[in-house]
Design an enzyme around this catalytic site. Structure first.
Site, PDB file in Angstrom:
ATOM      1  N   PHE A 147      -7.573 -35.664 -43.993  1.00 58.95           N
ATOM      2  CA  PHE A 147      -8.479 -35.864 -45.118  1.00 58.95           C
ATOM      3  C   PHE A 147      -9.354 -37.086 -44.969  1.00 58.95           C
ATOM      4  O   PHE A 147     -10.435 -37.165 -45.561  1.00 58.95           O
ATOM      5  CB  PHE A 147      -7.666 -35.987 -46.424  1.00 58.95           C
ATOM      6  CG  PHE A 147      -6.970 -37.312 -46.597  1.00 58.95           C
ATOM      7  CD1 PHE A 147      -7.629 -38.412 -47.133  1.00 58.95           C
ATOM      8  CD2 PHE A 147      -5.646 -37.473 -46.212  1.00 58.95           C
ATOM      9  CE1 PHE A 147      -6.992 -39.633 -47.278  1.00 58.95           C
ATOM     10  CE2 PHE A 147      -4.996 -38.691 -46.360  1.00 58.95           C
ATOM     11  CZ  PHE A 147      -5.667 -39.772 -46.887  1.00 58.95           C
ATOM     12  N   LYS A 171      -9.123 -26.092 -38.689  1.00 63.18           N
ATOM     13  CA  LYS A 171      -8.373 -26.111 -39.944  1.00 63.18           C
ATOM     14  C   LYS A 171      -8.474 -27.534 -40.509  1.00 63.18           C
ATOM     15  O   LYS A 171      -7.760 -28.431 -40.097  1.00 63.18           O
ATOM     16  CB  LYS A 171      -6.908 -25.714 -39.700  1.00 63.18           C
ATOM     17  CG  LYS A 171      -6.140 -25.376 -40.998  1.00 63.18           C
ATOM     18  CD  LYS A 171      -5.883 -26.589 -41.815  1.00 63.18           C
ATOM     19  CE  LYS A 171      -5.274 -26.355 -43.150  1.00 63.18           C
ATOM     20  NZ  LYS A 171      -5.206 -27.601 -43.953  1.00 63.18           N
ATOM     21  N   GLU A 174      -7.315 -29.617 -46.868  1.00 63.82           N
ATOM     22  CA  GLU A 174      -7.663 -28.913 -48.107  1.00 63.82           C
ATOM     23  C   GLU A 174      -8.097 -29.874 -49.206  1.00 63.82           C
ATOM     24  O   GLU A 174      -8.591 -29.439 -50.257  1.00 63.82           O
ATOM     25  CB  GLU A 174      -6.471 -28.083 -48.589  1.00 63.82           C
ATOM     26  CG  GLU A 174      -5.254 -28.870 -49.049  1.00 63.82           C
ATOM     27  CD  GLU A 174      -4.340 -29.323 -47.908  1.00 63.82           C
ATOM     28  OE1 GLU A 174      -3.210 -29.764 -48.207  1.00 63.82           O
ATOM     29  OE2 GLU A 174      -4.766 -29.225 -46.728  1.00 63.82           O
ATOM     30  N   SER A 224      -0.327 -37.641 -39.362  1.00 59.48           N
ATOM     31  CA  SER A 224       0.815 -38.542 -39.347  1.00 59.48           C
ATOM     32  C   SER A 224       1.676 -38.309 -38.107  1.00 59.48           C
ATOM     33  O   SER A 224       1.671 -37.217 -37.520  1.00 59.48           O
ATOM     34  CB  SER A 224       1.668 -38.331 -40.601  1.00 59.48           C
ATOM     35  OG  SER A 224       2.319 -37.070 -40.559  1.00 59.48           O
ATOM     36  N   CYS A 279      -6.820 -44.643 -39.817  1.00 61.58           N
ATOM     37  CA  CYS A 279      -5.795 -44.853 -38.803  1.00 61.58           C
ATOM     38  C   CYS A 279      -6.079 -46.098 -37.976  1.00 61.58           C
ATOM     39  O   CYS A 279      -5.214 -46.576 -37.260  1.00 61.58           O
ATOM     40  CB  CYS A 279      -5.671 -43.634 -37.897  1.00 61.58           C
ATOM     41  SG  CYS A 279      -7.111 -43.346 -36.845  1.00 61.58           S
ATOM     42  N   GLU A 381       3.698 -47.091 -41.978  1.00 62.56           N
ATOM     43  CA  GLU A 381       2.260 -47.005 -42.244  1.00 62.56           C
ATOM     44  C   GLU A 381       2.052 -46.763 -43.736  1.00 62.56           C
ATOM     45  O   GLU A 381       2.449 -45.727 -44.268  1.00 62.56           O
ATOM     46  CB  GLU A 381       1.630 -45.872 -41.425  1.00 62.56           C
ATOM     47  CG  GLU A 381       0.127 -45.772 -41.602  1.00 62.56           C
ATOM     48  CD  GLU A 381      -0.486 -44.684 -40.734  1.00 62.56           C
ATOM     49  OE1 GLU A 381      -1.616 -44.875 -40.257  1.00 62.56           O
ATOM     50  OE2 GLU A 381       0.159 -43.632 -40.547  1.00 62.56           O
TER      51      GLU A 381
END
Length: 497
Positions: A147, A171, A174, A224, A279, A381
């Protein structure tokens, strides 16, 4: 309410099942996104498979021409795209524009694919034998993206994959799908034939369908570490080529000789830009000596208190909302954990309110001091606007601290000492290193990737490694015997001598 559709074989396709898309600044559902089932996944794979032979045989120069037009369209539609990103992600429009521009740089690099796909040639590699190599596409490949960079991370993947002659299934997350669909439609407008790029919206059904399909040759992933490790193991066991970029805990080391004003200013952007949902965000400042730590904290606190925070679609802000209420609450939970573990919460963003947006997912900048390596806020994280200060006595201790961490994505060193900078760059076990550069994200003609549990797979994202990842090298040896040449059977292993 508008439904953000799949994009399959050049057409938008809706689903009966949907998921809500929320504006993080208001907490309101603003759109619905289609949710793929197994049949829709198969439809996307079939479209990509059928488009592959003709696209593979399209000359690289013509594939590059599509990328040139795609780049132009992205620039022409930039304002609309960054508005969509900000509405659904929460980041500021300025930050969204920076994201899009970095994505466009990867399209620019893909425009050079005719040069990048040139193989090697050796005349007379052996007696009367010529040898050469070339790079051939894999077939149907896929990408699964997070995202936090809905435009940039997909553009790390499919422009080069497609320019190399593959067909692609994306993909996306969402949580913020609208810009992804809009950009896919622009690629079609640029001339990519139907089926060359397909977008599957939805959740784990789509991910698992791509992961388990024998017709998908390779998968790129950013997300992740637990999911990256699982996806890499599952995909590799199925015979796929997989690159899976995972989590991070990025450290910035501040030496006593550093320009503290510069370090404080650049750390603000690196730690709190995009609400820390990067990240490559700096989440740990490692200060060598108590004096360095005290001076850095003294410089940071008023800057954190002065952060301009609000709905990202407004101009001139420093930080927007976090992506979901659940994620905001998770980050706030780390503030409680850190306090209980004994860290000192110097700046607490939980009291922030944004007038007129009380239901938005906002959190102010947060700063911990006296953080130690055994604390969860150091080990894990957080992925939010939280900066931790760790105090050490020497550069060697700082290097050992960073090298002991399970993640190795990015790091930086603030110093005026060239010898210290060289030693740090040589000895640090991290994939991307900055010297007085807190976000050392490589430019498009290099490659992006970490070490240790920040990357699963041998090849990094975009740049030269992308060509290697999305192609197979084929070596060819050819001989045309002369009509006057007498041949006989040879049983020794051939050599060029």
């Amino acid at each position: 309410m508008q439904q953000i559709a799949h994009f399959i074989n050049g057409q938008s396709q809706t689903s009966e099942a949907t998921l809500p898309v929320t504006n993080p600044a208001t907490g309101q559902v603003i759109r619905q996104v289609a949710k793929a089932d197994a049949a829709i996944v198969e439809r996307a794979i079939a479209a990509a498979r059928e488009a592959f032979p003709a696209w593979r045989d399209t000359p690289p120069a013509k594939r590059a021409q599509v990328m040139y037009r795609f780049k132009q369209l992205l620039e022409e539609h930039a304002d609309r795209l960054v508005q969509l990103i900000s509405e659904e992600h929460g980041k500021t429009v300025e930050d969204a524009m920076g994201e899009l521009r970095r994505g466009i740089e990867n399209v620019e690099y893909a425009c050079g694919v005719p040069e990048l796909l040139k193989g090697e040639y050796s005349h007379n590699a052996g007696p009367g034998i010529d040898a050469w190599s070339n790079f051939q596409p894999l077939g149907v490949v896929a990408g699964i993206t997070p995202f936090n960079f809905p435009a940039m991370v997909p553009l790390w993947m499919y422009p080069m994959a497609i320019a190399c002659g593959n067909t692609f299934i994306l993909k996306p997350s969402e949580k913020d799908p609208s810009s992804v669909l809009a950009i896919a439609e622009l690629l079609g407008e640029a001339g990519a034939p139907p089926g060359v790029l397909n977008v599957l919206q939805g959740d784990r059904v789509a991910v698992e369908g791509l992961l388990d399909s024998p017709e998908v040759e390779a998968i790129s992933f950013v997300g992740s570490t637990p999911i990256a490790a699982s996806l890499y193991a599952r995909g590799s066991a199925g015979g796929k080529r997989v690159q899976a970029l995972g989590g991070a805990k990025n450290h910035a080391v501040v030496l006593p000789d550093a320009d503290l004003d510069n370090a404080a200013n650049t750390l603000m952007g690196a730690a709190f830009g995009s609400a820390g949902e990067r990240c490559m965000a700096i989440s740990v400042a490692v200060c060598v000596g108590d004096d360095s730590a005290d001076r850095l904290i003294e410089a940071l606190v008023p800057k954190i208190q002065a952060l301009k925070i609000g709905p990202g679609t407004q101009r001139g802000l420093d930080m927007g909302a976090l992506v979901t209420a659940e994620h905001r609450d998770k980050v706030m939970g780390y503030l409680e954990i850190g306090t209980q573990e004994g860290a000192r919460l110097v700046a607490d963003g939980r009291s922030l309110t944004v007038p007129g947006h009380e239901d938005g997912y906002f959190l102010g900048g947060c700063l911990f001091d006296r953080v130690t390596p055994e604390m969860r806020i150091y080990q894990e994280e957080i992925f939010g606007p939280v900066l931790c200060v760790v105090r050490v006595e020497s550069l060697d201790e700082a290097i050992a601290l960073i090298n002991a961490h399970e993640y190795g994505n990015g790091t930086c060193l603030f110093t005026a000492d060239g010898e210290a900078a060289r030693r740090f760059a040589d000895r640090i076990q991290v994939g991307m290193v900055g010297i007085n550069v807190p976000l050392p994200v490589p430019v498009a003609y290099h490659s992006f990737g970490g070490w240790k549990r920040s990357l699963f797979g041998d090849l990094h994202a975009y740049g030269p490694d992308a060509v290697r990842f999305y192609t197979r090298r084929k070596a060819i040896s050819q001989r045309w015997p002369s009509a006057f040449e007498t041949t006989h059977a040879e049983f020794h292993f051939p050599s060029g001598s």
